[in-house]
Scaffold this active site. Structure first.
Site, mmCIF file in Angstrom:
data_model
loop_
_atom_site.group_PDB
_atom_site.id
_atom_site.type_symbol
_atom_site.label_atom_id
_atom_site.label_comp_id
_atom_site.label_asym_id
_atom_site.label_seq_id
_atom_site.Cartn_x
_atom_site.Cartn_y
_atom_site.Cartn_z
ATOM 1 N N ASP A 120 0.936 -1.114 0.053
ATOM 2 C CA ASP A 120 -0.137 -0.029 -0.136
ATOM 3 C C ASP A 120 0.737 1.306 0.202
ATOM 4 O O ASP A 120 0.192 2.434 -0.163
ATOM 5 C CB ASP A 120 -0.895 0.127 1.145
ATOM 6 N N SER A 121 2.151 1.068 0.108
ATOM 7 C CA SER A 121 3.323 2.285 -0.196
ATOM 8 C C SER A 121 2.850 2.740 -1.605
ATOM 9 O O SER A 121 3.362 4.190 -1.803
ATOM 10 C CB SER A 121 4.485 1.672 -0.071
ATOM 11 N N ASP A 173 -1.070 -6.490 -0.225
ATOM 12 C CA ASP A 173 -1.097 -5.488 1.210
ATOM 13 C C ASP A 173 -2.672 -5.158 1.310
ATOM 14 O O ASP A 173 -3.226 -4.402 0.357
ATOM 15 C CB ASP A 173 -0.207 -4.357 1.033
ATOM 16 N N LYS A 196 -1.003 -9.363 3.129
ATOM 17 C CA LYS A 196 -0.164 -8.841 4.205
ATOM 18 C C LYS A 196 -1.067 -8.035 5.157
ATOM 19 O O LYS A 196 -1.859 -7.464 4.762
ATOM 20 C CB LYS A 196 1.273 -8.096 3.948
ATOM 21 N N GLU A 199 -0.991 -5.496 8.794
ATOM 22 C CA GLU A 199 -0.341 -4.841 9.687
ATOM 23 C C GLU A 199 -0.711 -4.944 11.205
ATOM 24 O O GLU A 199 -2.181 -4.818 11.415
ATOM 25 C CB GLU A 199 -0.254 -3.304 9.575
ATOM 26 N N GLU A 230 9.437 -3.765 10.633
ATOM 27 C CA GLU A 230 9.810 -2.316 10.293
ATOM 28 C C GLU A 230 10.278 -1.435 11.231
ATOM 29 O O GLU A 230 9.378 -1.323 12.026
ATOM 30 C CB GLU A 230 8.702 -1.656 9.404
#
Length: 272
Positions: A43-44, A82, A112, A114, A181
């Site tokens: 999602d970056s 993501d 993925k 978070e 991260e």
């Protein structure tokens, strides 16, 4: 093709591996041909492709659009989608639907998520349904406002202990790997040593089983880069130079030349 079992084998054999982000067909094809075993549709993309200041504005439809393009370009890499902000936070049912779309519609092999906490139970449910899950702890960009910005996490004893505990719980819930991260190197080493599943670091030092970078950072396409990024090329400079040369040649009438132009067949020239 790389699978989640291969990623586990990499750790078991002590083989470190590279992960890169990919957001479109062409970059996915190039990175796949380069032999990168894992490609993350992160999602970056909200920041590097869409120009947002954080990842929070990225929608599920944004992610599926880019994931589909990546799936069309890659043939060998393990593809990870993501799950964006608020696409799995409401309920386990919402998370199942979102993850299912990544695999069924977008051609991803895994997703993925978070954080720890409620994400642990979501991870357990998804893996029970056959959806591989990559966890993500430490600096989790979807929690940027709660963290007060993009700051290193796990610097106190209590915070480090929470990350270690969440890592173990995600492993037990069935996660096949874990992104760490923005955490101190010693903490990343401790987590990596204690887990059976592989860790993937970004700003977490050299002790993780794998490393991930945003491909635009690696290629020197972004202006501001964090400390943990190493530039392996300066494509921004190459592109700027090429664009200026093109503009100059157009202004001087040098492009297009005869070799870039088409001609009528001899018999057609009589009527032209």
């Amino acid at each position: 093709m790389t699978t989640v079992l291969d990623v586990q084998r990499f750790k078991d054999e002590g083989r470190r591996f590279a992960v890169l982000t990919a957001y479109d067909f062409l970059s996915a094809r190039i990175l796949d041909e380069a032999g990168i075993p894992v490609l993350l549709v992160g999602d970056s993309l909200g920041m590097v492709m869409l120009g947002h200041p954080t990842t929070l504005p990225v929608t599920l439809e944004d992610m599926l659009h880019h994931a589909k393009a990546v799936a069309r370009g890659a043939r060998q890499a393990l593809l990870v989608g993501d799950m964006p902000f608020m696409s799995y936070h409401v309920s386990i049912e919402q998370a199942i639907t979102t993850a299912g779309r990544f695999l069924q519609e977008a051609g991803m092999h895994s997703v993925k998520l978070e954080g720890g906490g409620h994400v642990i139970e979501i991870t357990r449910r998804l893996t029970e349904l056959g959806i591989p899950v990559m966890g993500h702890l430490g600096l989790t960009p979807q929690f940027v406002h709660q963290m007060g910005g993009f700051k290193v996490q796990g610097k106190t004893a209590d915070a480090a202990a929470r990350i270690v505990a969440d890592a173990h719980e995600l492993q037990e819930a069935g996660a096949f790997s874990l992104v760490l991260e923005g955490v101190p190197s010693d903490l990343a080493r401790a987590v990596t040593t204690r887990l059976r599943i592989p860790t993937i670091g970004i700003g977490a030092g050299p002790h993780c089983d794998g490393q991930v970078l945003v491909v635009h950072d690696l290629l020197g396409l972004t202006e501001r880069q964090p400390r943990f990024v190493k530039r392996y090329a300066d494509l921004a400079g190459v592109i700027t130079s090429a664009a200026k040369r093109y503009a100059d040649e157009v202004e001087r009438g040098e492009f297009p030349g005869p070799e870039h132009s088409y001609s009528l067949p001899q018999e057609s020239r009589r009527g032209a």
